[in-house]
Design a protein around this motif. Structure first.
Motif, PDB file in Angstrom:
ATOM      1  N   ALA A   1      18.944 -16.162  -1.977  1.00 49.50           N
ATOM      2  CA  ALA A   1      19.679 -16.163  -0.710  1.00 49.50           C
ATOM      3  C   ALA A   1      18.778 -16.622   0.427  1.00 49.50           C
ATOM      4  O   ALA A   1      19.227 -17.297   1.373  1.00 49.50           O
ATOM      5  CB  ALA A   1      20.227 -14.763  -0.431  1.00 49.50           C
ATOM      6  N   ALA A   2      17.475 -16.276   0.312  1.00 48.98           N
ATOM      7  CA  ALA A   2      16.525 -16.689   1.351  1.00 48.98           C
ATOM      8  C   ALA A   2      16.419 -18.202   1.419  1.00 48.98           C
ATOM      9  O   ALA A   2      16.360 -18.788   2.523  1.00 48.98           O
ATOM     10  CB  ALA A   2      15.156 -16.070   1.072  1.00 48.98           C
ATOM     11  N   ARG A   3      16.386 -18.883   0.275  1.00 50.56           N
ATOM     12  CA  ARG A   3      16.298 -20.346   0.274  1.00 50.56           C
ATOM     13  C   ARG A   3      17.570 -20.960   0.854  1.00 50.56           C
ATOM     14  O   ARG A   3      17.521 -21.973   1.568  1.00 50.56           O
ATOM     15  CB  ARG A   3      16.075 -20.860  -1.143  1.00 50.56           C
ATOM     16  N   ILE A   4      18.721 -20.364   0.545  1.00 50.48           N
ATOM     17  CA  ILE A   4      19.976 -20.901   1.066  1.00 50.48           C
ATOM     18  C   ILE A   4      20.016 -20.760   2.588  1.00 50.48           C
ATOM     19  O   ILE A   4      20.439 -21.682   3.324  1.00 50.48           O
ATOM     20  CB  ILE A   4      21.174 -20.186   0.414  1.00 50.48           C
ATOM     21  N   VAL A   5      19.569 -19.613   3.098  1.00 46.00           N
ATOM     22  CA  VAL A   5      19.532 -19.408   4.542  1.00 46.00           C
ATOM     23  C   VAL A   5      18.573 -20.413   5.190  1.00 46.00           C
ATOM     24  O   VAL A   5      18.867 -21.002   6.233  1.00 46.00           O
ATOM     25  CB  VAL A   5      19.113 -17.965   4.872  1.00 46.00           C
ATOM     26  N   ALA A   6      17.391 -20.606   4.560  1.00 49.12           N
ATOM     27  CA  ALA A   6      16.397 -21.536   5.127  1.00 49.12           C
ATOM     28  C   ALA A   6      16.951 -22.948   5.207  1.00 49.12           C
ATOM     29  O   ALA A   6      16.743 -23.659   6.206  1.00 49.12           O
ATOM     30  CB  ALA A   6      15.130 -21.497   4.275  1.00 49.12           C
ATOM     31  N   ARG A   7      17.674 -23.378   4.184  1.00 49.33           N
ATOM     32  CA  ARG A   7      18.239 -24.736   4.202  1.00 49.33           C
ATOM     33  C   ARG A   7      19.385 -24.837   5.193  1.00 49.33           C
ATOM     34  O   ARG A   7      19.675 -25.922   5.718  1.00 49.33           O
ATOM     35  CB  ARG A   7      18.688 -25.124   2.795  1.00 49.33           C
ATOM     36  N   GLN A   8      20.072 -23.733   5.451  1.00 49.95           N
ATOM     37  CA  GLN A   8      21.108 -23.734   6.481  1.00 49.95           C
ATOM     38  C   GLN A   8      20.468 -23.875   7.868  1.00 49.95           C
ATOM     39  O   GLN A   8      20.987 -24.575   8.746  1.00 49.95           O
ATOM     40  CB  GLN A   8      21.924 -22.435   6.404  1.00 49.95           C
ATOM     41  N   LEU A   9      19.300 -23.232   8.040  1.00 46.34           N
ATOM     42  CA  LEU A   9      18.576 -23.335   9.311  1.00 46.34           C
ATOM     43  C   LEU A   9      18.016 -24.742   9.523  1.00 46.34           C
ATOM     44  O   LEU A   9      18.016 -25.271  10.630  1.00 46.34           O
ATOM     45  CB  LEU A   9      17.446 -22.306   9.351  1.00 46.34           C
ATOM     46  N   ASP A  10      17.528 -25.340   8.428  1.00 39.60           N
ATOM     47  CA  ASP A  10      16.934 -26.687   8.508  1.00 39.60           C
ATOM     48  C   ASP A  10      17.389 -27.479   7.295  1.00 39.60           C
ATOM     49  O   ASP A  10      16.768 -27.409   6.227  1.00 39.60           O
ATOM     50  CB  ASP A  10      15.412 -26.586   8.553  1.00 39.60           C
ATOM     51  N   PRO A  11      18.484 -28.214   7.396  1.00 45.89           N
ATOM     52  CA  PRO A  11      19.001 -28.970   6.255  1.00 45.89           C
ATOM     53  C   PRO A  11      17.996 -29.959   5.678  1.00 45.89           C
ATOM     54  O   PRO A  11      18.146 -30.376   4.519  1.00 45.89           O
ATOM     55  CB  PRO A  11      20.222 -29.697   6.836  1.00 45.89           C
ATOM     56  N   SER A  12      16.973 -30.347   6.430  1.00 46.80           N
ATOM     57  CA  SER A  12      15.982 -31.302   5.910  1.00 46.80           C
ATOM     58  C   SER A  12      14.911 -30.633   5.068  1.00 46.80           C
ATOM     59  O   SER A  12      14.111 -31.318   4.421  1.00 46.80           O
ATOM     60  CB  SER A  12      15.331 -32.053   7.084  1.00 46.80           C
ATOM     61  N   ALA A  13      14.853 -29.309   5.056  1.00 49.07           N
ATOM     62  CA  ALA A  13      13.832 -28.599   4.286  1.00 49.07           C
ATOM     63  C   ALA A  13      14.084 -28.813   2.803  1.00 49.07           C
ATOM     64  O   ALA A  13      15.159 -28.485   2.292  1.00 49.07           O
ATOM     65  CB  ALA A  13      13.845 -27.112   4.632  1.00 49.07           C
ATOM     66  N   ALA A  14      13.089 -29.333   2.096  1.00 45.12           N
ATOM     67  CA  ALA A  14      13.248 -29.664   0.668  1.00 45.12           C
ATOM     68  C   ALA A  14      12.298 -28.896  -0.223  1.00 45.12           C
ATOM     69  O   ALA A  14      12.451 -28.926  -1.452  1.00 45.12           O
ATOM     70  CB  ALA A  14      13.048 -31.165   0.460  1.00 45.12           C
ATOM     71  N   THR A  15      11.326 -28.240   0.357  1.00 43.62           N
ATOM     72  CA  THR A  15      10.362 -27.487  -0.439  1.00 43.62           C
ATOM     73  C   THR A  15      10.295 -26.053   0.083  1.00 43.62           C
ATOM     74  O   THR A  15      10.742 -25.753   1.205  1.00 43.62           O
ATOM     75  CB  THR A  15       8.963 -28.111  -0.360  1.00 43.62           C
ATOM     76  N   LEU A  16       9.706 -25.176  -0.724  1.00 37.62           N
ATOM     77  CA  LEU A  16       9.560 -23.784  -0.300  1.00 37.62           C
ATOM     78  C   LEU A  16       8.690 -23.672   0.957  1.00 37.62           C
ATOM     79  O   LEU A  16       8.957 -22.852   1.842  1.00 37.62           O
ATOM     80  CB  LEU A  16       8.954 -22.958  -1.439  1.00 37.62           C
ATOM     81  N   GLU A  17       7.668 -24.508   1.038  1.00 40.89           N
ATOM     82  CA  GLU A  17       6.805 -24.479   2.224  1.00 40.89           C
ATOM     83  C   GLU A  17       7.601 -24.826   3.471  1.00 40.89           C
ATOM     84  O   GLU A  17       7.475 -24.165   4.525  1.00 40.89           O
ATOM     85  CB  GLU A  17       5.642 -25.444   2.039  1.00 40.89           C
ATOM     86  N   GLU A  18       8.437 -25.868   3.391  1.00 43.37           N
ATOM     87  CA  GLU A  18       9.244 -26.275   4.542  1.00 43.37           C
ATOM     88  C   GLU A  18      10.292 -25.202   4.871  1.00 43.37           C
ATOM     89  O   GLU A  18      10.619 -24.973   6.041  1.00 43.37           O
ATOM     90  CB  GLU A  18       9.917 -27.611   4.253  1.00 43.37           C
ATOM     91  N   GLU A  19      10.813 -24.545   3.845  1.00 41.60           N
ATOM     92  CA  GLU A  19      11.799 -23.494   4.074  1.00 41.60           C
ATOM     93  C   GLU A  19      11.152 -22.294   4.760  1.00 41.60           C
ATOM     94  O   GLU A  19      11.768 -21.644   5.620  1.00 41.60           O
ATOM     95  CB  GLU A  19      12.448 -23.094   2.748  1.00 41.60           C
ATOM     96  N   ILE A  20       9.919 -21.965   4.371  1.00 43.46           N
ATOM     97  CA  ILE A  20       9.201 -20.870   5.033  1.00 43.46           C
ATOM     98  C   ILE A  20       8.993 -21.211   6.507  1.00 43.46           C
ATOM     99  O   ILE A  20       9.184 -20.358   7.388  1.00 43.46           O
ATOM    100  CB  ILE A  20       7.857 -20.614   4.320  1.00 43.46           C
ATOM    101  N   ASP A  21       8.633 -22.458   6.781  1.00 44.46           N
ATOM    102  CA  ASP A  21       8.458 -22.877   8.178  1.00 44.46           C
ATOM    103  C   ASP A  21       9.761 -22.754   8.950  1.00 44.46           C
ATOM    104  O   ASP A  21       9.769 -22.343  10.129  1.00 44.46           O
ATOM    105  CB  ASP A  21       7.958 -24.325   8.236  1.00 44.46           C
ATOM    106  N   ALA A  22      10.862 -23.088   8.308  1.00 46.57           N
ATOM    107  CA  ALA A  22      12.157 -23.035   8.985  1.00 46.57           C
ATOM    108  C   ALA A  22      12.507 -21.597   9.368  1.00 46.57           C
ATOM    109  O   ALA A  22      13.014 -21.344  10.482  1.00 46.57           O
ATOM    110  CB  ALA A  22      13.242 -23.617   8.086  1.00 46.57           C
ATOM    111  N   VAL A  23      12.242 -20.669   8.490  1.00 47.49           N
ATOM    112  CA  VAL A  23      12.536 -19.263   8.794  1.00 47.49           C
ATOM    113  C   VAL A  23      11.581 -18.725   9.844  1.00 47.49           C
ATOM    114  O   VAL A  23      11.990 -17.969  10.753  1.00 47.49           O
ATOM    115  CB  VAL A  23      12.468 -18.413   7.504  1.00 47.49           C
ATOM    116  N   GLU A  24      10.323 -19.107   9.758  1.00 47.73           N
ATOM    117  CA  GLU A  24       9.349 -18.627  10.750  1.00 47.73           C
ATOM    118  C   GLU A  24       9.704 -19.108  12.151  1.00 47.73           C
ATOM    119  O   GLU A  24       9.467 -18.401  13.144  1.00 47.73           O
ATOM    120  CB  GLU A  24       7.948 -19.079  10.360  1.00 47.73           C
ATOM    121  N   ARG A  25      10.266 -20.322  12.285  1.00 46.44           N
ATOM    122  CA  ARG A  25      10.610 -20.868  13.604  1.00 46.44           C
ATOM    123  C   ARG A  25      11.904 -20.260  14.151  1.00 46.44           C
ATOM    124  O   ARG A  25      12.148 -20.274  15.347  1.00 46.44           O
ATOM    125  CB  ARG A  25      10.771 -22.385  13.532  1.00 46.44           C
TER     126      ARG A  25
END
Length: 843
Positions: free
Chosen positions: A119-143
């Protein structure tokens, strides 16, 4: 007196080795022990339900289904569940914790991660649709701000149905709150994952998931790692913990009774050494034979210890008695072994018959239990019938030459004691109402057997699970005996209680035949019309998932495919009924290929149909209805699925219990008839010997139903085992009665001396056996505890039946087949013997 076969020469040969070359006998047994010890490191462990389903036809069909309906070129994959709880998993901190655990696992090459989802990855991609990796998804949630996360969660709750399925039932999309979530990590594994219905066998995911536990712990928070590797590891741990508790407890009680019975340190050491030798031989045999140690085999060590202590008490006590009237230890031991080897042989043979009857079982673990238990009993006979007497004679010789302390060498039990009066109640009844007592025993046993016919039979995953919480008494155990914490059951219960699961269960039909035949799909679909009551309905049709539903669904997504189906659908019902090869070719080259392979093999020879069934229906009804639907198919069709497999195993358990019980009774009866013809020339004495054990089996079965026990993978062996263990007491009493009948003037005086002489030793034997087997209630596995309780109860029933019922059976036997009346003197007997003089002889 009818003619008897001359068996004495075999006994004399054994006596000659035991008493003539005790040092040689002891050395040979030590060498054999060293040889069997070599096999100990080869003993592996096996656990869970998988071992019970290996040879079940429905299970083999299910494995074929799972093997065939997958991409043959795809690597083997297994999954790990990451269960996050005890916090708001949709908070910023909760989302980051799950993402970082998945990132660390993905970055570890040893974990062979193929993909991750949560669910965390799905939320991260909703926050930043361009996030393609776990690192980018972590950045999206942190921002992201908390309000942005709430908006993303609310949007996903409305637009993504799969999002909520990863969250606990208390998910609140408005507040962006859920107390738990499940993340998935998929791994490529070097060897295949089990494709059957069982769990608990060795898993290639075990080292991967154990490493995942360390990763999750390092991340902090409450993230539980769950999967087949964790289950495999914990099952093995529970077996080891159970043995670590049960075996020392059995040894403790047995040594306690040995101290009371022997009252001598040297004899205590000898008896304990013999017990250890029997265990080493048995486990060494398992290693050489390649038999893995499973949960059901936890019962074997206490069984062998219990039977071994029984033999040990009889052997040492009988030798001490002979030393009271014989100064020469060699002659005393020769007399002891001359009589005991026969009794031990009869007990061993009948016990082996009882255990070996399990070889007819259709379940491999029960057959292995029968083999290991039977071989172990033979080893116990050799160790206690040959090795222990030789070692006792050898050490007594050393006592005379060296100042080895001797505390007591007096035997236990004597006539005239208060204990003997209590134990002789059966003789008193046999004197007054033998026929009436037998009639009461027959009628009550018949009722108990009839009552037992309603006993339940069950087989489920839960029977193999460790408890969610261990009993309080385990907390007082010191290390290393104190068991650890077990998470499997608690995790399963947590998932069931906190996550939505399908309201329906599933059952499967495996179809074999030419699927390109024009009528193949039509007939398959027609089989689901007007389904049985246990099936979930969609209108007049069963709710199913199959190649037909794949075709119907893909028609809506692909107009070209829809046109192809329409051209080949002569009755316009959406199901093609000609040129099916063209339809399949299109599917296998389309984006629906993966889904197609789940329900149709690429060679078009097999199909899989999954039907939804009502969760509240019994396994028996679901299985019967699935088989009925399978019979509707024009091609070959096999009912399978976990429900059908477990019901098939349950049926085999019941059949095995009944068949093995019948074989055990018939085999024991035939052996006793034969052996008493060989020994005494009176074959019918074997039938009298069997009466108390038949009574015992009936009452054990009736007690199982009354106490709420079912026949399962563990208790199914108890009834046949009751014959193997329980016959011990009636054999010892009958064999002693034969000897006393030659010396006493009447049947009743012979019975009185029999009970006074051997009753005390039998009481000591039944106590050690009950406690030796009863310690299984301490096992971490509740099912093994049930087995131990029932087994201990069966031993107690056998002891009581032998003392109460057997004397009347022998009196009636004497009236029908004996040389004279019950009160008539035996020709040539010493009439001065009566019942008054002291005697301490016991076998």
């Amino acid at each position: 007196m009818p003619a008897k076969l001359d068996y004495q020469r075999f006994i004399d040969a054994a006596d000659g080795w035991i008493t003539g070359r005790p040092g040689t006998v002891v050395l040979v047994f030590f060498v054999l022990t060293a040889g069997f010890a070599v096999g100990l490191p080869s003993v592996s462990t096996e656990s869970g339900t998988e071992q019970f389903s290996e040879e079940v036809p429905a299970e083999q069909a299910l494995q074929d289904v799972n093997d065939k309906f997958s991409d043959p070129f795809a690597p083997d994959e297994g999954s790990t569940q990451l269960i996050q709880r005890e916090e708001n998993v949709l908070s910023k901190q909760g989302l980051l914790r799950m993402l970082r655990v998945q990132e660390r696992m993905a970055d570890d090459p040893d974990m062979r991660v193929v993909s991750t989802e949560s669910a965390a990855r799905i939320v991260a991609r909703q926050l930043d649709p361009s996030a393609a990796t776990l690192e980018e998804e972590i950045d999206a949630v942190e921002r992201a701000t908390p309000s942005e996360i709430r908006v993303a969660v609310g949007t996903l709750a409305r637009e993504n149905p799969g999002f909520a399925s990863l969250l606990s039932d208390d998910f609140n999309p408005t507040a962006a709150y859920a107390s738990a979530t499940v993340g998935i990590v998929r791994h490529e594994v070097p060897t295949g994952i089990s494709s059957g219905s069982g769990q608990g066998g060795a898993s290639p995911l075990e080292p991967i998931q154990l490493e995942a536990v360390y990763v999750a712990d390092a991340a902090g928070g409450d993230i539980v790692v769950f999967g087949s590797g964790v289950i495999s590891q914990e099952f093995g741990t529970v077996i080891g913990d159970s043995l670590l508790i049960v075996v020392p407890a059995a040894v403790f009680f047995i040594i306690l009774f040995l101290v009371v019975a022997y009252r001598d340190l040297v004899d205590l050491v000898l008896g304990t050494l013999a017990l250890g030798m029997a265990i080493i031989w048995t486990f060494g045999f398992m290693g050489f034979a390649g038999i893995a140690f499973s949960q059901i085999l936890i019962a074997v060590p206490p069984l062998l210890l219990a039977v071994g202590i029984d033999f040990g008490i009889h052997a040492i006590n009988r030798y001490r008695e002979e030393r009271l009237v014989e100064d020469d230890p060699v002659r005393a031991m020769r007399t002891t072994t001359d009589q005991l080897l026969v009794a031990f042989f009869i007990v061993t043979a009948t016990t082996v018959i009882g255990f070996s009857s399990n070889l007819v079982s259709g379940l491999l673990p029960i057959r292995e239990f029968g083999v290991v238990a039977a071989i172990g009993i033979v080893f116990t006979f050799l160790v206690f019938g040959v090795f222990l007497p030789a070692l006792k004679l050898y050490t007594d010789d050393l006592r005379e030459r060296y100042p080895i302390p001797t505390l007591s060498q007096s035997p236990i039990g004597s006539e005239g004691s208060s204990l003997g009066g209590v134990l002789s109640v059966g003789v008193s009844l046999a004197k007054r109402i033998p026929v009436l007592l037998l009639l009461v025993a027959v009628v009550s046993s018949g009722y108990a057997a009839y009552y037992a016919s309603g006993i339940d039979t069950s087989f489920s995953q839960e029977q193999f699970l460790p408890p969610e919480e261990t009993a309080d008494f385990y907390d007082v155990l010191p290390e290393p005996f104190k068991p650890g914490e077990y998470t499997i059951t608690a995790t399963i219960n947590f998932l069931e209680d906190n996550f939505e699961s399908s309201e329906d269960d599933e059952t499967v039909i495996f179809v074999e035949g030419p699927m390109e035949r024009n009528s193949a799909l039509e007939s398959m679909w027609k089989a689901g019309e007007d389904p049985p009551d246990t099936f979930v309905r969609d209108g007049r049709h069963a709710r199913e998932t199959s190649i037909v539903t794949v075709i119907l669904a893909y028609q809506e997504r692909d107009p070209a495919f829809d046109a192809l189906v329409a051209r080949n659908d002569r009755n316009a019902n959406g199901i093609p009924d000609q040129n099916l090869d063209e339809v399949y070719d299109y599917l296998f080259t389309s984006p629906a290929r993966g889904q197609t392979l789940e329900y149709l093999t690429e060679d078009r020879r097999n199909a899989r149909v999954v039907y939804a069934v009502k969760a509240d229906e019994s396994d028996a009804d679901v299985t019967d209805d699935t088989r009925a639907v399978a019979e509707r198919y024009r091609m070959g069709a096999t009912a399978t699925g976990s429900i059908v497999v477990f019901k098939a195993i349950s049926d085999i358990i019941f059949e095995s219990a009944i068949v093995s019980l019948g074989l055990a009774i018939a085999g024991t009866a035939a052996f006793l008839v034969f052996i008493y013809w060989v020994l005494e020339g009176r074959a019918t004495l074997g039938i009298a010997n069997l009466v108390p054990i038949v009574v015992t089996v009936a009452f054990v079965a009736g007690s199982m139903r009354y106490l709420g026990f079912s026949l399962n993978a563990f208790t199914a062996t108890v009834l046949a085992m009751t014959i193997g263990l329980g016959i011990d007491y009636s054999v010892h009493l009958t064999h002693r009665y034969i000897d006393e009948r030659e010396l006493q003037p009447t049947v009743l005086s012979a019975l009185s001396r029999t009970v006074y002489g051997t009753g005390g030793a039998l009481l000591g034997s039944v106590l050690t056996t009950m406690f030796g087997i009863g310690v299984l209630v301490l096992s971490v596995f509740p099912a093994i505890g049930d087995f131990g309780l029932i087994a201990a109860l069966s031993v107690f029933y056998a002891f009581v039946a032998s003392l109460v019922v057997l004397p009347s059976a022998l009196v009636v036997w004497e009236r029908l087949f004996g040389a004279g009346g019950v009160d008539a003197a035996t020709p040539g007997a010493d009439r001065s013997g009566g019942v008054s003089g002291p005697t301490t002889t016991t076998d």
